[in-house]
Enzyme design. Structure first.
Site, PDB file in Angstrom:
ATOM      1  N   ASN A 191      -8.450   4.728  -0.286  1.00 36.70           N
ATOM      2  CA  ASN A 191      -7.800   3.498   0.158  1.00 36.70           C
ATOM      3  C   ASN A 191      -7.309   2.723  -1.071  1.00 36.70           C
ATOM      4  OD1 ASN A 191      -7.124   0.989   1.213  1.00 36.70           O
ATOM      5  ND2 ASN A 191      -9.006   0.756   2.400  1.00 36.70           N
ATOM      6  N   HIS A 241      -1.608   1.477   7.654  1.00 34.70           N
ATOM      7  CA  HIS A 241      -1.923   1.444   6.232  1.00 34.70           C
ATOM      8  C   HIS A 241      -1.633   2.810   5.617  1.00 34.70           C
ATOM      9  CE1 HIS A 241      -3.856  -0.324   2.767  1.00 34.70           C
ATOM     10  NE2 HIS A 241      -4.865   0.517   2.759  1.00 34.70           N
ATOM     11  N   CYS A 249       0.826  -1.210   0.000  1.00 39.91           N
ATOM     12  CA  CYS A 249       0.000   0.000   0.000  1.00 39.91           C
ATOM     13  C   CYS A 249       0.859   1.259   0.000  1.00 39.91           C
ATOM     14  CB  CYS A 249      -0.941   0.010   1.189  1.00 39.91           C
ATOM     15  SG  CYS A 249      -0.105   0.092   2.777  1.00 39.91           S
TER      16      CYS A 249
END
Length: 360
Positions: free
Chosen positions: A320, A300, A156
């Site tokens: 996201n 994250h 990520c």
């Protein structure tokens, strides 16, 4: 056998916890003294002089000590995390902020990578290979960060940086991807500001990033180039920091700071791409901040899309890299693909800002 590098994680943890406990004790004492001074039945010039000395000098000095204790506790926390990751990388036990779908942690990559390696990178269990179509869409709609679907790799940090650059300057991405006559792609990345051309075969890992329909995309090509750049294996991009992604993608010098406020974030976004790191999940660290919102993925990285006034207050829109829509978890939570957050929500859930100057 556990291998330890540099420092004892448990010792750092214990020291940091002592700092926090001491700060809380000092804060309680300060409040008690403040109440006693205010309630004391003492009048006259000496009493007034004492109260002024307390409010103008002594109480602020105590507050400064409190701040120093808490700041140093945070430094110890971060050093303990870094130390745990370093030890874990050599086979020892420690904090692992990777995962699948991945999170935003990982080791410092500033001195790694920068090479084009022959052949395919090692799939490392993320296969099989999926053929890339002869043409891949590179229009603005295809380069929208909402079109990134992370899937099974813990990268990520890379995809948030990549999506943020594409949002800020989609033409830069097009200029740095070349389809060759033999069907291979050449992606231009950077090492210490110098261009490095990475040529990749037209096949990508099945568990790697795709578009929301599950098809290979421009991000799949970039991800494979990054796997070559950082060592020659998809495992080499499992865990990291978006600042390192920004440096490798753009060649510019990135920054990494605390979350600040939304006004600061708006200014950063006006200057170039911005990605964010979220706070921790409940863990072994006894006084670390944790995400407060069930929609937010802990540990994250997210893409910053907009910071603007909505409903009478400044809000931030974050994306996201897991992709658009719902991401229902076993615990019943939904880690949504994008969301608007107030400043309070932002500060409760994010702790790191990664930024880089615009390539426009």
């Amino acid at each position: 056998m556990r291998t330890m590098f540099g420092a004892d994680v448990e010792a750092l943890t214990g020291l940091g916890s002592s700092f926090v406990e001491s700060a809380e004790t000092l804060e309680t004492a300060r409040r008690q003294v403040d109440g006693i001074v205010a309630a004391a039945g003492w009048v006259g010039p000496d009493a007034e002089e004492f109260r002024q000395d307390w409010s103008r000098r002594l109480a602020p000095a105590l507050a400064s000590c409190l701040g120093a204790l808490r700041d140093n506790a945070e430094v110890l926390r971060r050093n303990a995390e870094d130390q745990a990751r370093t030890s874990a990388a050599d086979g020892g036990s420690g904090l692992d902020r990777g995962g699948a779908p991945g999170t935003g942690g990982g080791g410092d990559r500033s001195g790694d990578g920068g090479k084009d390696r022959p052949g395919n990178p090692d799939l490392s269990g993320h296969g099989p290979w999926v053929d890339v179509p002869p043409t891949i869409p590179l229009d603005d709609a295809a380069l929208d960060p909402n079109m990134i679907n992370q899937q099974g790799l813990g990268d990520c940090w890379l995809l948030a940086g990549l999506g943020a650059v594409a949002r800020d300057d989609p033409q830069f991405i097009r200029d740095h991807m070349q389809l060759n006559a033999d069907g291979t792609w050449t992606v231009t990345m950077y090492k210490d500001g110098d261009p490095v051309e990475i040529t990749v075969e037209p096949e990508v890992a099945q568990d790697g990033v795709m578009d929301p329909s599950g098809n290979p995309s421009w991000a799949s090509i970039y991800e494979k180039a990054a796997a070559e750049y950082w060592g020659g294996s998809y495992d080499d991009i499992d865990g990291g920091y978006s600042s390192d992604a920004f440096a490798a993608i753009t060649g510019a010098t990135p920054s990494q700071t605390g979350e600040g406020n939304l006004s600061d974030l708006k200014d950063r976004l006006a200057d170039g791409p911005v990605a964010l790191g979220t706070e921790d999940e409940p863990s072994w660290w006894p006084f670390g901040d944790e995400v407060d919102d069930a929609r937010v993925v802990p540990n994250h990285a997210y893409i910053v899309d907009k910071v603007e006034e909505r409903d009478g207050e400044l809000k931030v829109h974050v994306i996201n890299p897991w992709g658009p829509g719902a991401h229902l978890q076993n615990d019943g939570s939904d880690k949504v693909g994008d969301m608007w957050l107030t400043e309070k929500q932002y500060k409760e859930n994010f702790d790191t800002v990664y930024a880089v100057p615009s390539t426009r």
